[in-house]
Design an enzyme around this catalytic site. Structure first.
Site, PDB file in Angstrom:
ATOM      1  N   LYS A  86       0.837  -1.198   0.000  1.00  0.00           N
ATOM      2  CA  LYS A  86       0.000   0.000   0.000  1.00  0.00           C
ATOM      3  C   LYS A  86       0.872   1.249   0.000  1.00  0.00           C
ATOM      4  CE  LYS A  86      -3.973  -2.111   0.154  1.00  0.00           C
ATOM      5  NZ  LYS A  86      -3.445  -3.388  -0.340  1.00  0.00           N
ATOM      6  N   ASP A  87       0.315   2.338  -0.548  1.00  0.00           N
ATOM      7  CA  ASP A  87       1.047   3.595  -0.651  1.00  0.00           C
ATOM      8  C   ASP A  87       1.489   4.098   0.716  1.00  0.00           C
ATOM      9  OD1 ASP A  87       0.705   3.716  -3.405  1.00  0.00           O
ATOM     10  OD2 ASP A  87      -1.196   4.775  -3.233  1.00  0.00           O
ATOM     11  N   LYS A  88       2.595   4.824   0.716  1.00  0.00           N
ATOM     12  CA  LYS A  88       3.076   5.432   1.958  1.00  0.00           C
ATOM     13  C   LYS A  88       2.209   6.626   2.339  1.00  0.00           C
ATOM     14  CE  LYS A  88       7.101   7.492   4.198  1.00  0.00           C
ATOM     15  NZ  LYS A  88       8.576   7.647   4.176  1.00  0.00           N
TER      16      LYS A  88
END
Length: 372
Positions: free
Chosen positions: A84-86
């Site tokens: 998942k995106d930061k």
């Protein structure tokens, strides 16, 4: 096409045709929220502990390092269904050996929370998710632009979207694929995971280029005559007539690879007329090539010619990569939006099947590169 000699970053074609829409987007935990939807229910028994976590402005790998330091579990013993995106607030599932459960009793972290725990028989693996739900808040949206946003979302929901790989695959400067190509040419790299990631960036770049070519074809099929299509693509009159006849935006090609949407096996498009009906019903979709060994390949006509055009410089490396297919055309699900004129906020919610990027959807709607 020589990827290594190109100095400009490739930009995929948009499928919708409208002018850029003015709106401000910041990928932070208030304005970008991702919720993972599990592929299956957790059984309540077994040797694996499933953590439902919420992380803010942390990458999945950073979250794993935090959990590892607290629990003593080695990074390799954690499992997850997807990275998942930061930036943003993300909800996802993580697995770990259940025997370490007691180490998390007093767990506390300002950017990472454990919301629920479950027990299950197996470790989570990449792909063990159905997809992700997204919430996106756009700011500084004027009423006139809110109307444009609404119409763009309606059009995209009705038409479907080009399922490009997002900027995350290609690095800050958009050139991860070049490093991947250097590895294929013999450059040594000790970090196995990074090596695999960079090679996959090379595959993804070629996929995006082929998909962009298909979006171009779909636009041209509407804009040009049969005679002009024959001249541009060196196709038969029958193929040109088929392209013009298809009413939906994204055109299918005889001899290309299709797949049962959103999950299912690949097969060749042999009876184009019947497959068009199934495509319109969203039962199947066209699948683009992730070049490599054992990948299902197109067999004839324009589909084969276009693949050869895009992938011609990569065939020599075919046996050095694991090949597969990926849906080129996808669909939004559970789409909602609302506009707060007083705050000038426009909020969008939707669900995407696994492997699709919300940032790609947002760039298609706004018609601008958000991360330049």
């Amino acid at each position: 096409m020589n990827l290594m000699e190109e100095n400009t970053i490739f930009k995929p074609l948009y499928s919708l045709k409208h002018a850029p829409i003015n709106a401000y987007f910041s990928k932070n935990s208030d304005d970008f929220v991702v919720r993972e939807k599990a592929l299956y229910e957790f059984s309540g028994k077994g040797e694996h502990l499933i953590l439902h976590i919420n992380k803010k402005d942390l990458s999945t790998n950073e979250a794993l390092r935090i959990l590892s330091e607290v629990s003593g579990v080695k990074i390799r013993d954690f499992g997850y269904a997807g990275l998942k995106d930061k930036q943003g607030s993300t909800f996802q599932y993580i697995s770990m050996p259940k025997k370490f459960e007691h180490t998390l009793n007093n767990f506390s972290h300002p950017k990472l929370k454990i919301l629920e725990t479950f027990t299950h028989e197996n470790k989570l693996r990449i792909g063990h998710l159905k997809g992700n739900s997204f919430f996106i808040r756009l700011k500084k949206v004027l009423p006139s632009d809110a109307l444009k946003l609404e119409q763009a979302i309606i059009n995209l929901d009705k038409q479907g979207f080009a399922n490009y790989f997002g900027y995350q695959r290609f690095g800050k400067f958009g050139d991860n694929y070049k490093e991947g190509l250097e590895i294929l040419r013999g450059k040594k790299m000790k970090n196995v995971k990074m090596k695999e990631f960079l090679i996959s960036a090379f595959q993804s770049e070629l996929f995006n280029r082929y998909l962009s070519k298909r979006v171009e074809l779909s636009h041209f099929s509407k804009e040009f005559s049969e005679k002009e299509l024959i001249q541009i693509y060196h196709i038969s009159k029958e193929e040109a007539k088929s392209l013009k006849k298809q009413e939906h935006f994204f055109k299918l090609l005889k001899g290309e690879v299709l797949g049962h949407y959103p999950f299912g096996k690949c097969f060749l498009c042999e009876d184009l007329e019947s497959e068009i009906e199934r495509f319109k019903a969203r039962d199947i979709s066209a699948m683009g090539l992730l070049i490599g060994a054992k990948a299902y390949e197109a067999k004839e006509g324009l589909a084969l010619n276009l693949e050869n055009e895009i992938f011609k410089d990569a065939w020599e490396f075919k046996t050095k990569m694991q090949g597969s297919r990926r849906f080129m055309w996808g669909y939004l699900e559970d789409v909602k939006w609302r506009y707060d004129e007083q705050k000038a906020h426009f909020c969008i919610e939707f669900f995407l099947q696994k492997g699709s990027y919300a940032t790609v959807i947002l760039e298609e709607i706004l018609h601008k590169n958000l991360f330049e």
